[in-house]
Enzyme design. Structure first.
Site, mmCIF file in Angstrom:
data_model
loop_
_atom_site.group_PDB
_atom_site.id
_atom_site.type_symbol
_atom_site.label_atom_id
_atom_site.label_comp_id
_atom_site.label_asym_id
_atom_site.label_seq_id
_atom_site.Cartn_x
_atom_site.Cartn_y
_atom_site.Cartn_z
ATOM 1 N N LYS A 212 0.750 -1.216 -0.118
ATOM 2 C CA LYS A 212 0.039 -0.065 0.215
ATOM 3 C C LYS A 212 0.737 1.359 -0.094
ATOM 4 C CE LYS A 212 -3.538 2.370 2.609
ATOM 5 N NZ LYS A 212 -4.564 2.215 3.688
ATOM 6 N N GLU A 218 10.480 -4.566 4.555
ATOM 7 C CA GLU A 218 10.579 -5.989 4.280
ATOM 8 C C GLU A 218 10.365 -6.279 2.776
ATOM 9 O OE1 GLU A 218 9.141 -4.880 6.743
ATOM 10 O OE2 GLU A 218 8.830 -6.211 8.392
ATOM 11 N N GLY A 272 -4.907 -2.150 4.852
ATOM 12 C CA GLY A 272 -4.198 -3.018 4.319
ATOM 13 C C GLY A 272 -4.921 -4.158 4.663
ATOM 14 N N ARG A 273 -5.281 -4.426 5.950
ATOM 15 C CA ARG A 273 -5.875 -5.955 6.432
ATOM 16 C C ARG A 273 -7.453 -5.943 5.801
ATOM 17 N NH1 ARG A 273 -4.941 -2.499 10.143
ATOM 18 N NH2 ARG A 273 -6.421 -1.519 11.668
ATOM 19 N N GLU A 359 -4.935 -6.516 14.779
ATOM 20 C CA GLU A 359 -4.373 -5.382 14.294
ATOM 21 C C GLU A 359 -5.745 -4.405 14.193
ATOM 22 O OE1 GLU A 359 -1.147 -4.759 11.587
ATOM 23 O OE2 GLU A 359 -2.464 -3.640 10.354
ATOM 24 N N HIS A 390 -5.574 -33.064 17.401
ATOM 25 C CA HIS A 390 -4.478 -33.912 17.790
ATOM 26 C C HIS A 390 -3.434 -32.965 18.274
ATOM 27 C CE1 HIS A 390 -6.345 -37.351 16.576
ATOM 28 N NE2 HIS A 390 -6.930 -36.654 15.423
ATOM 29 N N LYS A 515 9.219 -0.687 14.505
ATOM 30 C CA LYS A 515 9.714 -0.366 12.955
ATOM 31 C C LYS A 515 10.913 0.825 13.165
ATOM 32 C CE LYS A 515 5.499 -0.953 10.146
ATOM 33 N NZ LYS A 515 4.698 -0.525 9.213
HETATM 34 O O1 F6P Z 1 2.398 -3.991 10.068
HETATM 35 C C1 F6P Z 1 1.968 -2.909 9.748
HETATM 36 C C2 F6P Z 1 1.343 -2.761 8.226
HETATM 37 O O2 F6P Z 1 1.179 -1.337 7.942
HETATM 38 C C3 F6P Z 1 -0.018 -3.498 7.963
HETATM 39 O O3 F6P Z 1 -1.165 -2.916 8.318
HETATM 40 C C4 F6P Z 1 0.097 -3.861 6.582
HETATM 41 O O4 F6P Z 1 -0.971 -4.453 6.051
HETATM 42 C C5 F6P Z 1 1.485 -3.996 6.345
HETATM 43 O O5 F6P Z 1 2.214 -3.460 7.384
HETATM 44 C C6 F6P Z 1 2.179 -4.002 4.842
HETATM 45 O O6 F6P Z 1 2.025 -2.589 4.480
HETATM 46 P P1 F6P Z 1 2.201 -2.237 3.127
HETATM 47 O O7 F6P Z 1 1.055 -2.662 2.125
HETATM 48 O O8 F6P Z 1 2.097 -0.720 2.956
HETATM 49 O O9 F6P Z 1 3.563 -2.805 2.538
#
Ligand code: F6P
Length: 555
Positions: A212, A218, A272-273, A359, A390, A515
């Site tokens: 987003k 990462e 995002g979620r 979240e 199990h 972060k």
């Molecule tokens: O870990 C927090 C977060 O901001 C989530 O809410 C989001 O889904 C994820 O990181 C990834 O963010 P992006 O889509 O901006 O890479």
């Protein structure tokens, strides 16, 4: 002046008082009352919800509905669907239902109907995915792109991965995906990059970078890794044909080197979620399963959106589930919920719900910023049945009490045949789905054990107290459509709980601090390495972190 938290409302106090009465009840007795059971089953558009095994009576439901009134749940649902900026800390609308609305629907943000833009992107996804799938869009060496690697994390990965797993054995979707591979790369761990890429041929791979913000550390590192993997093997020109993006930050996409023509946008009003039904999920999944299959997923979500928006709360599946969640967590004090799909295809459902719910609702302050005098959110975890039986069911039967959400599908996506005879594996799975909620609810007492001749010293060990709450959800089958219904059901269940608690379920400031600290660690570790010195407390770390970092640097 700060508004009073919902816990000062008379309706809240009434539920607190009601807890004492409920603690006197036993589910094995309550379940003998068929009128109660009848009142605690609701069905909508083929989705069957049985909440008769909750530690609750019709009185509880009445009190919860009164609490929903006091918390203004219906008005908040209207505010969501009408594009009000209910994500107040980010001054944003929360319009994910617009992502699956029909072309002629109207969802406004700031007076502007967003649905035409939604369909512009969907049409672009349809056209692009058809070009790739038909072999018209080819890679640098002229080969068709049959493999997709989707790079993203959190909300930009978990939902699409859950949907992918759920459809991978569904006959129609499976047929559409024949000869194709869809892989997800989320973790910044180099092992994950090697795992995702090692079996892929760059000449036939299309990388979809999903972020987003297009700034997530990462994802950007993994995107650079994938870019290097492609260009080292295919040359610099490979990016144009082998890399596409999904983001709200199209400038950053371009700065990364991806042609904006090959970028698929979404909007700040999609959290995002809550973004599975945006290009975040729709692009990689349409490339793999075809747009028509994924369009049915959107239609399934839309039917649940319509139900949530219009059904009275007393017959409203997501609203009831959200209210029961508040009852279990805040009033009965159960801080953990088990999500137990009796469907292997739903193996990634619980991890998605973990993010969606935790979240969204793991918050400490009310909408106006005042600290809440009660805890919100719940710990969600889960595993498909019968595997979970199990693994951790011992604890949920005889250890801690935690509400369980059993989910099953009446018709299996697949059958197994032995010498031409259908094997009854699905029936076996379903028997467990029906038996476990009763084992939790009714338990088994000492008298029954003695009647079976169980030796006296084993009676306490073999007894089940019962009275453990659960609900059961039954879908007719698991298709793209019903999967959409299930996902939207949980999205709205989470929102409903948040509406009652009076929190902002649509921001996530709690993930920021970690972060920022990771950035500090990165710069100081690099500095110490470059200068060939150990890290010290003068670098701004406490003694514990200094020791840990130096242990790491010494290896
Ligand atoms: O870990 C927090 C977060 O901001 C989530 O809410 C989001 O889904 C994820 O990181 C990834 O963010 P992006 O889509 O901006 O890479």
């Amino acid at each position: 002046m700060a508004a009073s938290p919902i816990s000062s409302a008379a309706e809240w106090k009434a539920l607190e008082e009601h807890v004492g009465a409920i603690k006197q009840t036993q589910l094995r007795e309550l379940l003998k009352d068929d009128a109660r059971t009848e009142a605690m089953v609701v069905e909508a558009d083929g989705v069957y919800l049985d909440f008769s095994r909750q530690n609750a009576t019709p009185d509880t439901i009445k009190l919860l509905l009164e609490l929903a009134d006091a918390a203004g749940v219906e008005d908040k649902v209207k505010a969501l669907f009408s594009g009000q900026h209910i994500n107040a800390t980010e001054d944003r609308a929360v319009l994910h239902p617009a992502l699956r609305a029909p072309r002629d629907a109207v969802f406004e943000d700031g007076g502007k109907n967003v649905v035409p833009e939604v369909w512009e992107v969907l049409d672009k996804i349809k056209a692009f995915s058809e070009r790739v799938r038909s072999g018209e869009w080819v890679g640098e060496t002229g080969k068709p792109l049959t493999n997709v690697v989707a790079v993203g994390i959190g909300g930009s990965a978990l939902g699409p991965l859950f949907v992918h797993t759920a459809l991978s054995m569904q006959p129609e979707a499976m047929g559409q995906a024949e000869g194709r591979q869809l892989t997800f790369l989320a973790n910044v761990d180099p092992v994950d990059a090697v795992r995702a890429l090692h079996a892929l041929d760059p000449a036939t791979t299309l990388a979809v970078i999903v972020s987003k913000t297009f700034t997530t550390a990462e994802t950007m590192l993994n995107a650079r890794t994938v870019r290097a993997w492609l260009t080292e093997r295919l040359g610099q020109g490979a990016v144009a044909k082998h890399m596409i993006a999904v983001s709200t930050n199209l400038k950053a996409v371009e700065a990364f080197g991806i042609d904006p023509q090959n970028a698929f946008g979404f909007w700040d009003w999609v959290g995002g979620r809550f973004s599975v039904s945006s290009a975040v999920g729709m692009l990689p999944l349409s490339l793999h399963y075809s747009f028509p299959v994924m369009e049915r997923f959107l239609q399934g979500m839309h039917t649940m959106d319509c139900h949530y928006r219009s059904a009275p709360l007393a017959r409203n599946l997501p609203a009831l589930m959200g209210l029961l969640n508040v009852w279990n967590t805040t009033f009965l004090g159960h801080s953990t919920t088990a999500i137990l799909p009796y469907q292997q295809a739903l193996q990634h459902f619980a991890p998605h719900i973990q993010q969606l719910s935790m979240e969204s609702n793991g918050k400490g302050v009310a909408l106006d910023g005042t600290p809440l005098p009660f805890e919100t959110g719940e710990v969600d975890f889960g595993e498909p049945g019968t595997n979970g039986q199990h693994s951790f069911y011992q604890l949920i039967h005889q250890g801690r009490t935690l509400p369980a959400e059993f989910i099953a599908v009446a018709r299996s996506q697949q059958d197994v045949y032995l010498q031409g005879e259908k094997v009854s594996s699905h029936e076996e799975l379903m028997c467990n789905f029906f038996a476990q909620p009763d084992a939790l609810a009714c338990g088994k007492d000492a008298a029954a054990l003695r009647a079976e001749g169980v030796p006296e010293h084993l009676v306490p060990h073999k007894a089940f107290t019962g009275n453990r709450p659960s609900l059961s959800l039954l879908l007719p089958e698991l298709t793209a459509h019903t999967l959409g219904q299930l996902l939207a059901l949980y999205e709205h269940r989470v929102a409903t709980s948040g509406f009652v608690w009076g929190i902002n379920s649509f921001d996530q400031w709690g993930v920021e601090l970690g972060k920022v600290l990771a950035n500090q660690v990165r710069s100081k570790v690099q500095e110490a390495r470059a200068e060939g010195r150990p890290v010290t407390q003068a670098d701004g770390f406490n003694g514990s972190t200094v020791r840990l970092l130096n242990r790491f640097l010494a290896v």
